[in-house]
Motif scaffolding. Sequence first.
Motif, short mmCIF file in Angstrom:
data_model
loop_
_atom_site.label_atom_id
_atom_site.label_comp_id
_atom_site.label_asym_id
_atom_site.label_seq_id
_atom_site.Cartn_x
_atom_site.Cartn_y
_atom_site.Cartn_z
N TRP A 189 38.57 -38.64 19.58
CA TRP A 189 37.52 -37.67 19.56
C TRP A 189 37.15 -37.09 18.26
CZ3 TRP A 189 39.99 -33.48 17.91
CH2 TRP A 189 41.43 -33.41 17.83
N TYR A 190 37.83 -37.50 17.16
CA TYR A 190 37.58 -36.65 16.02
C TYR A 190 36.95 -37.53 15.08
CZ TYR A 190 42.11 -38.91 15.14
OH TYR A 190 43.06 -39.95 15.09
N SER A 191 36.87 -38.78 15.15
CA SER A 191 36.31 -39.69 14.19
C SER A 191 34.88 -40.04 14.53
CB SER A 191 37.35 -41.09 13.84
OG SER A 191 36.66 -41.93 13.04
N GLY A 192 34.06 -40.07 13.57
CA GLY A 192 32.56 -40.31 13.73
C GLY A 192 32.31 -41.55 14.23
N THR A 193 33.23 -42.41 13.52
CA THR A 193 33.08 -44.00 13.84
C THR A 193 33.35 -44.34 15.33
OG1 THR A 193 35.24 -44.63 13.20
CG2 THR A 193 33.55 -44.48 11.45
N ASP A 194 34.01 -43.33 15.99
CA ASP A 194 34.20 -43.78 17.53
C ASP A 194 33.22 -43.28 18.40
OD1 ASP A 194 37.76 -43.18 16.86
OD2 ASP A 194 36.56 -44.99 16.86
N TYR A 195 31.98 -42.81 17.67
CA TYR A 195 30.96 -42.53 18.65
C TYR A 195 29.70 -43.70 18.46
CZ TYR A 195 33.22 -37.91 19.60
OH TYR A 195 34.12 -37.07 20.03
N ASP A 196 28.80 -43.65 19.60
CA ASP A 196 27.85 -44.81 19.50
C ASP A 196 26.43 -44.31 19.31
OD1 ASP A 196 29.85 -45.46 22.21
OD2 ASP A 196 29.63 -46.82 20.67
N TYR A 197 26.00 -43.07 19.60
CA TYR A 197 24.75 -42.59 19.38
C TYR A 197 24.73 -41.28 18.64
CZ TYR A 197 23.67 -46.02 22.76
OH TYR A 197 23.60 -47.36 23.32
N TRP A 198 23.86 -40.98 17.97
CA TRP A 198 23.76 -39.91 17.04
C TRP A 198 22.24 -39.37 16.92
CZ3 TRP A 198 27.76 -37.80 14.21
CH2 TRP A 198 28.95 -38.44 14.19
N GLY A 199 22.24 -37.99 17.14
CA GLY A 199 20.93 -37.38 16.94
C GLY A 199 20.56 -37.05 15.47
N ARG A 200 19.48 -36.46 15.34
CA ARG A 200 18.84 -36.29 14.01
C ARG A 200 19.66 -35.32 13.27
NH1 ARG A 200 12.43 -37.73 13.44
NH2 ARG A 200 12.76 -39.93 14.05
N GLY A 201 20.25 -34.23 14.12
CA GLY A 201 20.51 -32.98 13.39
C GLY A 201 20.04 -31.89 13.38
N THR A 202 20.35 -30.72 13.40
CA THR A 202 19.84 -29.28 13.55
C THR A 202 20.29 -28.60 12.49
OG1 THR A 202 18.88 -27.50 14.76
CG2 THR A 202 21.02 -28.45 15.34
N LEU A 203 19.57 -27.73 11.79
CA LEU A 203 20.29 -27.03 10.59
C LEU A 203 20.51 -25.68 10.77
CD1 LEU A 203 20.86 -26.66 7.51
CD2 LEU A 203 18.09 -26.01 7.04
N VAL A 204 21.78 -25.27 10.57
CA VAL A 204 22.26 -23.83 10.98
C VAL A 204 22.74 -23.21 9.39
CG1 VAL A 204 24.25 -22.73 11.80
CG2 VAL A 204 23.35 -24.48 13.02
N THR A 205 22.11 -22.28 9.18
CA THR A 205 22.33 -21.42 7.96
C THR A 205 22.75 -20.08 8.30
OG1 THR A 205 20.35 -22.64 6.90
CG2 THR A 205 21.27 -20.73 5.87
N VAL A 206 23.99 -19.85 7.87
CA VAL A 206 24.60 -18.46 8.01
C VAL A 206 24.85 -17.70 6.78
CG1 VAL A 206 26.58 -17.32 8.91
CG2 VAL A 206 26.06 -19.55 9.77
N SER A 207 23.73 -16.64 6.56
CA SER A 207 23.85 -15.80 5.50
C SER A 207 25.01 -14.75 5.51
CB SER A 207 22.50 -14.92 5.36
OG SER A 207 22.32 -14.12 6.38
N SER A 208 25.43 -14.49 4.14
CA SER A 208 26.60 -13.43 4.00
C SER A 208 26.01 -11.98 3.86
CB SER A 208 27.32 -13.57 2.66
OG SER A 208 26.43 -14.00 1.64
#
Length: 125
Positions: free
Chosen positions: A106-125
């Motif tokens: 469940w923890y290795s990226g190579t064990d997944y078949d499909y991926w989304g494009r991603g969404t950016l999260v920015t946390v400011s201090s």
Amino acid sequence: VQLQASGGGLVQAGGSLRLSCAASRRAFSSYRMGWFRQAPGKEREFVAAVTWSDGNTYYADSVKDRFIIFGDNAKNTVYLQMNSLKPEDTGVYYCTLATTGLRRTWYSGTDYDYWGRGTLVTVSS
């Protein structure tokens, strides 16, 4: 199959965000869905995952007790509720889907078949 992630944005430390991800097709096998992230200059890392058949959830130690993964198997939709966000949570978050768990982690990226494009999260201090 396409995975569409949304919900990223800019938030102050201590704040919350909820990411969502939906698969474009429902008529196929979805065994597990999860989230990975990649911070600038760093490798992609596992964040959280859920296995639909038994409802088990998995978290990286760095997000345990702050993030919650949940979803709807029938709709192939998964969410990531992120609380008490820290600057080190900043990165691009990717939704992912595995069609089987046979000989897969469940923890290795190579064990997944499909991926989304991603969404950016920015946390400011």
